[in-house]
Design an enzyme around this catalytic site. Structure first.
Site, PDB file in Angstrom:
ATOM      1  N   ARG A 179       0.845  -1.201   0.000  1.00 43.03           N
ATOM      2  CA  ARG A 179       0.000   0.000   0.000  1.00 43.03           C
ATOM      3  C   ARG A 179       0.881   1.252   0.000  1.00 43.03           C
ATOM      4  NH1 ARG A 179      -4.640   0.061   4.321  1.00 43.03           N
ATOM      5  NH2 ARG A 179      -5.315   1.816   3.027  1.00 43.03           N
ATOM      6  N   CYS A 232      -1.329   6.199   9.075  1.00 43.82           N
ATOM      7  CA  CYS A 232      -1.632   4.931   8.403  1.00 43.82           C
ATOM      8  C   CYS A 232      -2.715   5.230   7.371  1.00 43.82           C
ATOM      9  CB  CYS A 232      -2.073   3.872   9.414  1.00 43.82           C
ATOM     10  SG  CYS A 232      -3.496   4.348  10.432  1.00 43.82           S
TER      11      CYS A 232
END
Length: 268
Positions: A179, A232
């Site tokens: 990611r 995050c």
């Protein structure tokens, strides 16, 4: 007991301690009802359930990310209802390697309550150790949680933009490597990472059984930095890295609560 974790055998021996409060934080991002179902099927005796979407976050807006910080008054009222006072030791657990319990842990400290730890090994270790579970939900208790917000523990998108390129600032992306690299993005509309961020995946803070790694030298590279900013996808699993940093003796890192999902919202 460590500064941030507690062992299952210690908790078992102190289940009846009136100065203990327990929070079940089990959750699944792709199955939002699963955590509550798991709690109703069996939880640690005396534990109250905290839902990521309903209790540990506030409603989603255009900006602010997928899991904005919860309304302080509502969250404090629920903490009071589980009997928390300034002397209470609060123990949070999940079954996701601290992925959600660390959010609860960070929130309490952000609101001024430092007597909070996470259960090492989570609920699976509790059950595998032969300790009891129950389907009985605890009653409301008289408590008094008075928040004292540490406003300097968070940064917004403007602060990140202003600080991210400074050589004295570390910007940490806590997501999975693919990611971070932009190879896969299952949730947010844009793949990639904030320019200048380094990747320290939150899963590396624990072993595969959900125990905090006792020797984690990943953070030594940031000892010379004046500021450490952590994010995050939505400000949840970044809290695992904040917990690991605290365990390593670094208690000055700040959370970007909106994280990548907030950053993205200004680009679509």
């Amino acid at each position: 007991m460590s500064d941030v974790t507690i062992a299952a055998n210690w908790l078992f021996q102190h289940l009846d301690d009136p100065d203990i409060a327990i929070a079940d934080c089990r959750f699944a991002l792709m199955q939002p009802e699963l955590g509550r179902q798991q709690y109703e099927s069996g939880h640690i005796p005396g534990a109250y359930y905290f839902d990521l979407n309903q209790d540990l976050s506030s409603p989603v807006q255009r900006h602010g990310g997928r899991h904005p910080l919860p309304d302080v008054d509502q969250f404090s009222a629920k903490l009071s209802a589980m009997g928390i006072t300034p002397s209470t030791l609060v123990i949070a657990y999940d079954d996701s390697r601290f992925g959600f319990a660390a959010r609860f842990w960070w929130l309490l400290r952000y609101l001024g309550h430092d007597r909070v730890v996470v259960l090492d090994g989570g609920f699976s270790n509790w059950k595998n150790s032969g300790y009891p579970s129950t389907t009985i939900e605890p009653a409301v208790k008289p408590g008094q949680f008075t928040p004292q917000i540490r406003t300097d523990w968070i940064v917004d998108i403007e602060a990140v933009k202003a600080k991210k390129d400074s050589p004295n600032v570390a910007l940490i992306d806590s997501r999975e490597p693919e990611r971070y690299r932009g190879e896969r993005e299952p949730i947010d509309p844009i793949a990639g990472h904030i320019p200048g961020a380094v990747n320290y995946p939150w899963q590396f803070a624990t072993d595969d059984r959900g125990f905090l790694k006792t020797s984690d030298d990943r953070w030594s590279a940031f000892e010379s930095k004046d500021e450490i900013l952590v994010y995050c996808g939505s400000g949840v699993t970044a809290c695992v890295n904040l917990l690991a940093l605290t365990a390593a003796g670094c208690d000055r890192a700040k959370l970007y609560p909106g994280s990548w999902s907030d950053w993205c919202s200004y680009q679509v």
